[in-house]
Design a protein around this motif. Structure first.
Motif, PDB file in Angstrom:
ATOM      1  N   HIS A   1      -3.185  -0.780   1.878  1.00  0.00           N
ATOM      2  CA  HIS A   1      -2.337  -0.007   2.784  1.00  0.00           C
ATOM      3  C   HIS A   1      -3.070   0.330   4.074  1.00  0.00           C
ATOM      4  O   HIS A   1      -4.226   0.755   4.044  1.00  0.00           O
ATOM      5  CB  HIS A   1      -1.899   1.289   2.101  1.00  0.00           C
ATOM      6  CG  HIS A   1      -1.058   1.068   0.886  1.00  0.00           C
ATOM      7  ND1 HIS A   1       0.257   0.667   0.940  1.00  0.00           N
ATOM      8  CD2 HIS A   1      -1.364   1.175  -0.443  1.00  0.00           C
ATOM      9  CE1 HIS A   1       0.742   0.542  -0.294  1.00  0.00           C
ATOM     10  NE2 HIS A   1      -0.228   0.844  -1.144  1.00  0.00           N
TER      11      HIS A   1
ATOM     12  N   ASN B   1       8.227   4.608   7.936  1.00  0.00           N
ATOM     13  CA  ASN B   1       8.043   3.264   7.371  1.00  0.00           C
ATOM     14  C   ASN B   1       6.622   3.048   6.848  1.00  0.00           C
ATOM     15  O   ASN B   1       6.157   1.896   6.758  1.00  0.00           O
ATOM     16  CB  ASN B   1       8.395   2.176   8.394  1.00  0.00           C
ATOM     17  CG  ASN B   1       9.867   2.174   8.742  1.00  0.00           C
ATOM     18  OD1 ASN B   1      10.723   2.288   7.862  1.00  0.00           O
ATOM     19  ND2 ASN B   1      10.175   2.057  10.026  1.00  0.00           N
TER      20      ASN B   1
ATOM     21  N   SER C   1       3.747   2.464   4.208  1.00  0.00           N
ATOM     22  CA  SER C   1       3.808   1.736   2.939  1.00  0.00           C
ATOM     23  C   SER C   1       3.318   2.570   1.767  1.00  0.00           C
ATOM     24  O   SER C   1       3.551   2.220   0.608  1.00  0.00           O
ATOM     25  CB  SER C   1       2.984   0.451   3.028  1.00  0.00           C
ATOM     26  OG  SER C   1       1.616   0.739   3.308  1.00  0.00           O
TER      27      SER C   1
ATOM     28  N   ASN D   1      10.674   1.702  -2.363  1.00  0.00           N
ATOM     29  CA  ASN D   1      10.243   1.136  -1.083  1.00  0.00           C
ATOM     30  C   ASN D   1       8.798   1.434  -0.719  1.00  0.00           C
ATOM     31  O   ASN D   1       8.248   0.796   0.181  1.00  0.00           O
ATOM     32  CB  ASN D   1      11.141   1.667   0.046  1.00  0.00           C
ATOM     33  CG  ASN D   1      12.595   1.310  -0.170  1.00  0.00           C
ATOM     34  OD1 ASN D   1      12.915   0.189  -0.558  1.00  0.00           O
ATOM     35  ND2 ASN D   1      13.479   2.270   0.080  1.00  0.00           N
ATOM     36  N   VAL D   2       8.181   2.425  -1.368  1.00  0.00           N
ATOM     37  CA  VAL D   2       6.814   2.814  -1.032  1.00  0.00           C
ATOM     38  C   VAL D   2       6.012   2.995  -2.307  1.00  0.00           C
ATOM     39  O   VAL D   2       6.566   3.119  -3.404  1.00  0.00           O
ATOM     40  CB  VAL D   2       6.776   4.123  -0.208  1.00  0.00           C
ATOM     41  CG1 VAL D   2       7.485   3.946   1.116  1.00  0.00           C
ATOM     42  CG2 VAL D   2       7.372   5.270  -1.007  1.00  0.00           C
ATOM     43  N   ASP D   3       4.694   3.021  -2.158  1.00  0.00           N
ATOM     44  CA  ASP D   3       3.799   3.303  -3.277  1.00  0.00           C
ATOM     45  C   ASP D   3       3.376   4.765  -3.210  1.00  0.00           C
ATOM     46  O   ASP D   3       2.978   5.250  -2.152  1.00  0.00           O
ATOM     47  CB  ASP D   3       2.564   2.405  -3.229  1.00  0.00           C
ATOM     48  CG  ASP D   3       2.898   0.944  -3.492  1.00  0.00           C
ATOM     49  OD1 ASP D   3       3.922   0.680  -4.141  1.00  0.00           O
ATOM     50  OD2 ASP D   3       2.132   0.076  -3.038  1.00  0.00           O
TER      51      ASP D   3
END
Length: 445
Positions: free
Chosen positions: A208, A260, A262, A288-290
């Motif tokens: 990331h 947005n 990650s 959509n994300v970690d």
């Protein structure tokens, strides 16, 4: 040093070999919860303990005099028995009770004096913590007290009550880097600085380069978020606090989603994480994300109050106990026998805080704050002979040894309280899989 087998030591190099991550180390908050997971300790909500004022073991009369010649000793403890940190505070009572049992079986000094602990409730707030500390110090006259869970509570008690009083204060769970700026405020859980650095490196190593961070608006969240932001090699595109105890955090989550990023990093407590996880799941953000977290997002209460799948894949770094060390294994065995559950490393920190306090009483010339302050660090320092229990340490002292001849190795690992009041740290990577916590590589500081 760690030990395994028949007291054999596992040195730092060996520990690093165990760790797929190598070095780094940890920062932190103040907590973790729910007595249920192995090695790392944990997560532990415990269950015993009440609220308000109580005295453990047999009630004893506090007095001053030769520490080797009186029959009873009373110290204090400020713990979060009620309020938002209660799931964390209650676990400490079990560790404290096991330590008292081991100490009083041996006895303190030549007359085998008994130790008791007067417990006051911080109610999970700074002001109530200060009030509790004032009662212990100014009314009850204890020369030493253990406390607290929350870093802000520990700092407030030290600044308002302990500093300049001669009384010894040892926190069992507070991890904010801010405590390091108060050398007179000691602790058995490690400082958060290294963990913030470890989290930054860990998230970067996961691939990331953008992260959104939300942190609880107190000393814990502030300190940990600052170290993380300074250490992360990518872009921290959102770095905002949230208040404790809110019924919704939808605004914070919407703002995080708009970046947005990650990766999302939650530096918060169990109740707040539960609300956020549920709201994020309802909005589909988790796909959509970690997610990442620190020790205070490891709590069985979170999993019990969120849908399956809502947190799967979440990862983080938490404080850990040395699973291969013999005295930790004995602690786990005794804990499981007494409570039919696996202890947390936080319960181990509480155990060590009580044991160090008892060793200071054993080693000091008098049962006064000034006398205890002179020896409390010495019984943990690496220059002495490694001992793994109160009984072993007391034997050295009673055989003519000085405090510096003793190097108590806690059930939570090496204590080695330094000039800033900080011990070293041992950490472990965790993840959520199938709505359950799993543990992996070790990280040392």
């Amino acid at each position: 040093m760690q030990s395994n087998g028949t007291g054999g030591r596992v040195d730092r190099r060996t520990l690093l070999k165990l760790s797929g991550m190598g070095l780094v180390g940890g920062l932190a908050g103040c907590l973790e919860d729910s007595e249920s997971t192995p090695t790392s300790g944990d997560s532990g909500s415990g269950g015993e303990s009440g609220g308000g004022d109580s005295t453990d073991a047999e009630t004893a009369t506090e007095s001053e005099g030769d520490s080797g010649g009186q029959g009873s000793y009373t110290i204090g403890m400020v713990d979060a028995l009620t309020g938002s940190l209660a799931p964390y505070g209650k676990r400490n009572q079990r560790g404290k009770d096991l330590a008292l049992e081991a100490i009083n079986e041996v006895g303190i000094g030549s007359e085998s004096g008994q130790l008791s602990i007067s417990v006051e409730d911080s109610e999970s707030s700074n002001q109530s913590g200060v009030t509790a500390a004032q009662k212990l110090v100014e009314q009850d006259g204890v020369p030493l007290f253990i406390g607290a869970v929350g870093s802000g509570v520990s700092i407030a008690m030290y600044d308002s009550v302990t500093e300049g009083s001669g009384v010894v204060q040892i926190s069992q769970n507070s991890t904010s880097p801010e405590l390091t700026t108060r050398p007179g405020l000691m602790r058995t859980s490690p400082s958060g600085s290294a963990k913030g650095q470890a989290l930054a490196q860990f998230i970067a190593d996961e691939g990331h380069d953008t992260v959104a961070v939300t942190w609880i608006n107190n000393d814990y969240g502030t300190g940990l978020s600052e170290v993380f932001a300074e250490s992360f090699e990518g872009d921290v595109v959102f770095n905002e606090p949230h208040d404790q105890g809110q019924s919704s955090y939808s605004g914070t989550l919407t703002s995080m989603a708009s970046t947005n990023a990650s990766a999302w990093l939650f530096l918060t407590y169990a109740n707040e994480m539960t609300v956020m996880a549920n709201e994020a799941f309802d909005q589909g953000y988790n796909t959509n994300v970690d997610y990442y977290g620190a020790e205070s997002t490891v709590a069985e209460e979170i999993l019990a109050n969120t849908p399956e799948g809502s947190l799967d894949g979440m990862k983080g770094i938490t404080e850990s106990a040395p699973a291969d060390q013999d005295n930790y294994k004995n602690f786990v065995s005794n804990f499981e026998e007494a409570y039919d559950s696996t202890p947390t490393v936080w319960a181990a920190y509480a155990y060590d805080a009580v044991t160090i306090s008892a060793l200071a009483i054993e080693a000091a010339d008098d049962f006064t704050g000034d006398a205890l302050n002179e020896v409390v660090r010495d019984v943990t320092r690496p220059e002495g002979e490694e001992v793994f229990s109160f009984e072993e340490a007391a034997a050295i002292l009673r055989d003519g040894g000085s405090p510096s001849d003793v190097n108590y190795q806690g059930v939570s690992g090496p204590v080695d309280i330094d000039e800033n009041g900080d011990p070293p740290g041992l950490y472990q990577v965790y993840s959520v899989q199938d709505h359950s916590y799993e543990y992996g590589d070790y990280v040392t500081s």
